[in-house]
Design an enzyme around this catalytic site. Structure first.
Site, PDB file in Angstrom:
ATOM      1  N   ASP A 173      46.716  24.859  27.338  1.00 27.27           N
ATOM      2  CA  ASP A 173      45.897  24.256  26.291  1.00 27.27           C
ATOM      3  C   ASP A 173      46.095  22.742  26.310  1.00 27.27           C
ATOM      4  O   ASP A 173      46.370  22.174  27.365  1.00 27.27           O
ATOM      5  CB  ASP A 173      46.281  24.867  24.934  1.00 27.27           C
ATOM      6  N   HIS A 248      44.212  20.871  19.250  1.00 19.45           N
ATOM      7  CA  HIS A 248      43.795  22.222  19.596  1.00 19.45           C
ATOM      8  C   HIS A 248      44.970  23.094  20.039  1.00 19.45           C
ATOM      9  O   HIS A 248      45.133  24.237  19.593  1.00 19.45           O
ATOM     10  CB  HIS A 248      42.742  22.130  20.700  1.00 19.45           C
ATOM     11  N   SER A 612      38.391  30.072  20.447  1.00 19.97           N
ATOM     12  CA  SER A 612      39.723  29.528  20.721  1.00 19.97           C
ATOM     13  C   SER A 612      40.740  29.995  19.699  1.00 19.97           C
ATOM     14  O   SER A 612      41.931  30.132  20.000  1.00 19.97           O
ATOM     15  CB  SER A 612      39.689  27.995  20.695  1.00 19.97           C
TER      16      SER A 612
END
Length: 836
Positions: A173, A248, A612
């Site tokens: 990620d 994220h 996600s």
């Protein structure tokens, strides 16, 4: 900057100075020699004395080469040497730059070369495959309660203090913020040793100093060589370290394995306590994506290879390719094929389906060995509303308090409150409330300021936070944002506000609001200038959530099946997604420097949406299954999750799927397996599935061999010779049956394994429309640890190209209940050769 990336940057400068290489690009080269893991496994299978007895283990968790064993080290060095030798011999006297050496899951390397050099390499007998690098992107805490963990799965694992213990989840990620309390290791009273099978390390850089890792965050690396060669890597902005400058990666890691009971405080408001699905699991971070440009396959493959070598148990990928992979089939690409080797190494792989829905065949995760997760809305909803002076109530989004009591406050638009020297009232920027110096504070003070929410907010050129600062500077009592008509197709997340406020997310409601406001203005008869404001409103707070019985539902952006098997969009005999999990409006930890969502900049938590967010829910739940069943194969974990999923919402009705991005709830209809896979995950039931459908590496390679013309590609990627194979996706022992084309009749075999006590099962089914189904046997007794074969015969009863769906239920005498979806797309009852 990391040592590897400094070296890459220095060599790249020299390389470019040596020759003008305008057409140079990064290529991923795969070689024919077996990678380390495959080689080691072959040694073990054939009883080589070079593999020590202590390295032989029956469980998938420990059945991996030890990084310090002589066999491992010698063979790894050998692979690197032959890679370097190949480059020197083939490209003698020419400029090239080797970026990565892959050796654990695949044997190969990433290299910066010209197309002509790539052609030279492809002709070498040692080379199996040469593929052009491609770009990837991210697919962007009440959920433990919604999933029933506190009273269900956590109880079975000994409570949140032990849930996930001994399991390492690897996240590929945007990195992680190691200072966040969700990743501290001193919050548990229980022992928290780093698992012996994990051998990862933590990079040390200026923004990721020594001590950043601990017993919770056990590994952290970053990979950016491919990005650096393109000249798009900004070391200060993108952070040449595992540190998360986006937000994220921190968010996804906390969803799966963040600590239990961490207070969620945003904009000064307390929104409860957060917890990951497996709060006692360990986290290893492999940063390969970046805020400013996304990522590239060469870096992602390097991250996957390293994660597997380090010994992670689960890989979580909240990323998808920017385009459908070219070639013979979507499955044949460097990322998916490295993940196939990860399956052989016993690693469960979970990937986000992608945010490209709701169109059919919009799936961005293709391969049957990857567990693909779509996004659903859960039952917690944050609503705030405003009541206008005409008693009309307009809904909005905003994590904000309300105005005081029942008092009504005057509404004043920013464009009507400009200082006298401002002449261009139609300037878009002025209406967005981004600069308080243009506004008349005396006019606005104590009133509600109206601002426009334009496409500039979506692009990050304007922000809600700046508008709130403007409202504060001019002493407004609150702020209301109306939606510009050009902002369509974007979901507005509830935004934290430190003062009363909301955003009207609907263009239609925005028109109604503006109509009321404009009709209440008092204008000068001569100049038409606004001289008075008659519109009033009060804002009702949105800090407390409401709970809906219509959850879960498939969110409009969640990518849909059928699974496209190639670029012609022909259908594969594989169900995608595998299931759905919460992905909409999810609270998660946020990086202190996270920029992915400007509204949460500087906050410790953020609420964002996407597949996600759904994928790490499953990664965490998979850790709970792996903890309870350490010998489960990746397919065993996938089966436990799939067969126990539910197709019903909280009211007992069918799960619905949103069909459009605009007025999504008005266009929803019952979800099919191509929307939701097996259904919505049931965390507690997944820990006691009764039966599992197991499938291994050899099965998947046989499936690949069954693709017409695939033998050379399979050999190049896996080293396996195909022989004769007629296997299709429908023949894989998956916990679903999908047939793209049912030409008259089809017989399909499934095998179940009993991982519980002795039990008798009855089978019932609903056939898809246009198909007759028979199953044998319809009842069977199965002892613990035993297997049972089942035969499904499908016959087309009409000609149709429309997909239809059914289901098969297994009902055990000890209370186990399993459901597998049955999907048939095209049905053919005759063809030209059978006509009289």
């Amino acid at each position: 900057m990391g040592a590897r990336n400094l070296l890459v940057l220095s060599l790249l400068t020299l390389w470019l100075c040596g020759l003008c290489q305008e057409d140079a690009a990064v290529y991923i080269v795969t070689m024919k020699h077996a990678p380390t893991f495959h080689y080691y496994n072959d040694l073990k299978r054939f009883g080589s004395s070079r593999v020590s007895k202590r390295d032989s283990a029956t469980s998938y968790t420990l059945n991996k080469p030890r990084n310090n064993s002589a066999a491992y080290t010698n063979y790894k060095s050998y692979l690197v040497r032959i890679q370097n030798s190949l480059l020197r011999r083939t490209l003698k006297g020419e400029n090239y730059l080797k970026l990565y050496s892959y050796h654990y899951l695949i044997n190969g390397f990433a290299v910066l070369i010209t197309p002509q050099q790539a052609d030279k390499l492809s002709k070498r007998r040692e080379v199996a495959n040469v593929a052009l690098d491609f770009s990837v992107r991210t697919a962007t805490t009440h959920t433990p309660e919604f999933l029933g963990l506190p009273q269900g799965a956590w109880v079975q694992e000994g409570g949140p203090e032990l849930a996930g213990q001994g399991i390492v989840i690897g996240f590929i990620d945007t990195g992680i913020d190691p200072n966040h309390p969700s990743f501290a290791d001193d919050l548990s009273t229980n022992s928290y040793p780093i698992p012996a099978h994990f051998s990862g390390v933590c990079e040390v850089t200026r923004d990721f100093p020594s001590g950043s890792c601990n017993r919770k965050l056990v590994g952290a690396r970053h990979f950016a060589a491919s990005a650096i060669t393109r000249g798009i890597f900004n070391a200060s902005k993108d952070h040449a370290s595992p540190f998360d400058g986006d937000g994220h990666g921190t968010h996804t890691a906390s969803i799966a394995a963040g600590n239990h009971g961490i207070p969620v405080i945003v904009a000064g408001h307390h929104f409860g306590n957060a917890s990951g699905m497996a709060p006692h699991a360990h986290i290893a971070v492999y940063k390969a994506l970046y805020k400013s440009f996304g990522g590239f396959a060469a870096d992602v493959v390097a991250a996957i290879d390293q994660a597997a070598e380090d010994g992670v148990d689960i890989i979580s990928l909240s990323i998808t390719p920017n385009r459908r992979p070219p070639g013979l089939a979507t499955f044949f690409n460097p990322i998916d094929m490295s993940l196939l080797s990860a399956i052989k190494a016993g690693i469960f792989v979970v990937q986000a389906a992608g945010n490209t829905g709701p169109s059919p065949k919009s799936m961005s995760s293709f391969s049957p060995w990857i567990f693909t997760v779509g996004a659903s809305a859960h039952d917690r909803i944050y609503h705030n509303n405003m009541v206008l002076g005409n008693n009309l109530t307009i809904p909005g989004v905003g994590l904000a308090p309300g105005t005081d009591g029942d008092s009504m406050y005057t509404l004043i638009a920013a464009t009507h409150a400009l200082k006298g020297d401002i002449t261009n009232a139609n300037d878009l920027y002025l209406g967005e409330c981004q600069d308080s110096s243009h506004l008349d504070q005396d006019l606005i003070e104590g009133n509600i300021l109206i601002c426009s929410y334009s496409i500039r907010f979506v692009l990050g050129l304007s922000s809600v936070k700046q508008a709130l600062d403007t409202a504060k500077n001019v002493s407004a009592i609150g702020v209301i944002f109306y939606l510009d008509p050009f902002v369509v197709g974007f979901q507005l997340n509830p935004t934290p506000m430190h003062m009363p406020g909301l955003i009207i997310p609907s263009p239609d409601d925005s028109k109604i609001f503006l109509s009321y406001y404009n009709s209440s203005l008092v204008r000068d008869d001569t100049s038409n200038r606004v001289v008075g404001f008659g519109a009033v409103a009060k804002i009702l707070g949105g800090l407390k959530p409401n709970y809906s019985n219509s959850a879960p539902k498939v969110v409009y952006y969640s990518a849909r099946g059928p699974d496209p098997k190639d670029n012609s969009l022909s259908d594969a005999d594989i169900m995608k997604p595998d299931l759905i999990a919460p992905g909409n409006f999810i609270w998660g930890a946020w990086s202190s420097l996270g920029l992915d969502s400007s509204e949460f900049e500087g906050e410790n938590f953020a609420m964002i949406s996407g597949t996600s967010m759904a994928a790490p829910h499953i990664a965490g739940l998979a850790a709970l299954i792996k903890q309870k069943f350490p010998s489960f194969s990746p397919s065993g974990i996938a089966s436990a999750l799939s067969t126990t999923a539910t197709a019903c919402d909280k009211q007992g009705g069918p799960i619905m799927a949103q069909r459009t991005y605009r007025n999504a709830d008005l266009t929803q209809s019952p979800a099919t397996p191509f929307d939701m896979g097996s259904g919505f995950v049931n965390a507690t039931a997944a820990l006691d599935p009764g039966l599992i459908f197991d499938c291994g590496y050899d099965d998947f390679t046989s499936f690949l061999c069954g693709i017409n013309g695939s033998a050379p590609v399979v050999l190049n990627y896996t080293g396996n010779s195909c022989g004769i194979s007629t296997m299709t996706g429908a023949d894989l022992n998956l916990p679903s049956i999908t047939v793209a084309t049912l030409n008259q009749s089809r017989t399909i075999i499934r095998t179940v394994t009993n991982i519980a006590d002795d039990e008798t099962y009855n089978i019932s089914w609903n056939a898809p429309y246009g198909v007759s189904v028979s199953v044998a046997p319809t009842q069977f007794f199965i002892a613990g640890g035993e297997k049972q074969n089942l035969t499904f015969v499908l016959n087309a009863t009409l000609n149709s190209s429309s997909a239809s769906f059914g289901r098969v239920g297994f009902y055990g005498s000890q209370g186990h209940r399993l459901i597998i979806p049955l999907s048939v797309i095209s049905k053919i009852i005759y063809n030209s050769t059978t006509l009289p």
